[in-house]
Design an enzyme around this catalytic site. Structure first.
Site, short mmCIF file in Angstrom:
data_model
loop_
_atom_site.label_atom_id
_atom_site.label_comp_id
_atom_site.label_asym_id
_atom_site.label_seq_id
_atom_site.Cartn_x
_atom_site.Cartn_y
_atom_site.Cartn_z
CG ASP A 175 7.83 13.23 17.38
OD1 ASP A 175 8.21 13.42 16.21
OD2 ASP A 175 6.67 12.90 17.68
CG HIS A 202 4.26 10.90 15.55
ND1 HIS A 202 5.56 11.24 15.84
CD2 HIS A 202 4.32 10.07 14.47
CE1 HIS A 202 6.38 10.64 14.98
NE2 HIS A 202 5.65 9.93 14.13
#
Length: 339
Positions: A175, A202
């Site tokens: 990310d 996530h």
């Protein structure tokens, strides 16, 4: 974080040989799921790391072949392959770091949570073997859904009596990598010089990029942010769609996993101020037992949790929206082990 990226980018360069190979710097690293789409390129990157003295590859199929292939690469790391459930504990024994990309990949139309039924059991079994064979190893989970698989591993370690919350990580580094790349593209910057903290979890709306804390500082109007943030949150789906049934994010995830493992090794050998974001046991957000924030890494894992920092009103709204999703995912993981 920039040092880690430089090391990765030097991977095939002879300059790797300038790094010390003393016992102080050498680590035994295992990859659980080493024959898969993430596992193979991840193992390739780790084979190139001068801090790895021994690379243990575990999977249920094809591991000896992958190990033989990697063993021909002209770097010092010794490679061993372990195949089948009976070899799992042997593969992990004595390791300093265990990285877990094992499991099934996403396909078009699937969310990370759709992987739970299969991957939850895989992570449980790998965590059980790791807790028995290498309870002090840093356990780094890539297998999705990370928001649930990290609680699963934690509950397993608790049941085995070896739980240390400073040594269990959900690798959310991809990310950050994506946020750095997308912001750099929009601003015409070198992505290797951009650092965007990404907090939360996530998956989907639990991925919260803190653009206000970017280094170097960047500014976007509301219309641009309204497109940028969802793109970061849904970037995995972007790859799944582009591969059209041929898999999910494997190469970029392998890079991110290697980056996190290398950061851990740098910290373990005594380098100061090594910071990476990861999804870990945390009390940073009331009502949640796990949350991703920037962490100072050290010899024993998490040295300091740097928390959320100062959020904008918009970023606080993103945190508030993520809390119910994270709470549900965390409980799902806990219940899977305990019930």
């Amino acid at each position: 974080m920039h040092s880690t990226r430089r090391i990765l980018c030097q991977g095939l360069n002879r300059n790797l040989r300038q790094f010390s190979c003393t016992s102080k710097n050498n680590f035994k690293v295992a990859v659980a799921g080493a024959s898969g789409g993430i596992g193979q390129p991840l193992s390739l990157l780790l084979k190139q790391c001068p801090m790895v003295s021994e690379l243990r590859l575990y999977d249920i199929v094809n591991t000896p072949g992958v190990a033989a292939d990697l063993s021909h690469i002209e770097t010092p790391a010794k490679v061993e392959g372990y195949e089948g459930n009976d070899c799992m504990e042997e593969a992990f024994k004595g390791c300093d770091i265990i990285v877990v990309p094992a499991g099934v990949p996403r396909k078009p139309g699937m969310t990370r949570d759709d992987l739970f039924a299969t991957n939850a059991g895989i992570v449980r079994d790998i965590a059980t073997a790791a807790a028995k064979a290498a309870p002090k190893a840093h356990f780094c989970i890539i297998s999705n859904p990370v928001n649930s698989t990290v609680p699963i591993a934690s509950e397993v370690y608790k049941a085995c009596g070896v739980y240390d919350p400073c040594r269990i990580f959900g690798v959310s580094t991809l990310d950050i990598v994506r946020a750095n790349t997308f912001v750099a593209e929009l601003k015409g910057l070198n992505p290797m010089e951009v650092c965007i903290p990404v907090i939360g979890g996530h998956a989907g709306i639990t991925i919260i990029p803190l653009i206000s804390q970017a280094k170097p500082k960047v500014d976007f109007d509301e219309a641009t942010l309204a497109k940028l943030i969802p793109r970061i949150q849904d970037a995995g789906t972007e790859v799944v769609k582009a591969k059209a049934g041929a898999g999910s994010a494997t190469l970029s995830m392998a890079y991110a996993g290697a980056r996190f493992a290398i950061s851990l090794m740098r910290a373990m050998k005594g380098e100061k101020d090594v910071v990476e974001c990861a999804y870990v046991a945390s009390d940073c957000v009331k009502g949640l037992d796990y949350f991703s924030t920037p962490l100072v890494l050290g010899k024993n894992g998490i040295e300091q949790n740097l928390g959320l920092g100062k959020l904008t009103a918009g970023e606080q709204k993103l945190v508030d929206a993520a809390i119910p999703e994270l709470k549900k995912s965390i409980q799902k993981g806990v219940d899977f082990v305990n019930k």
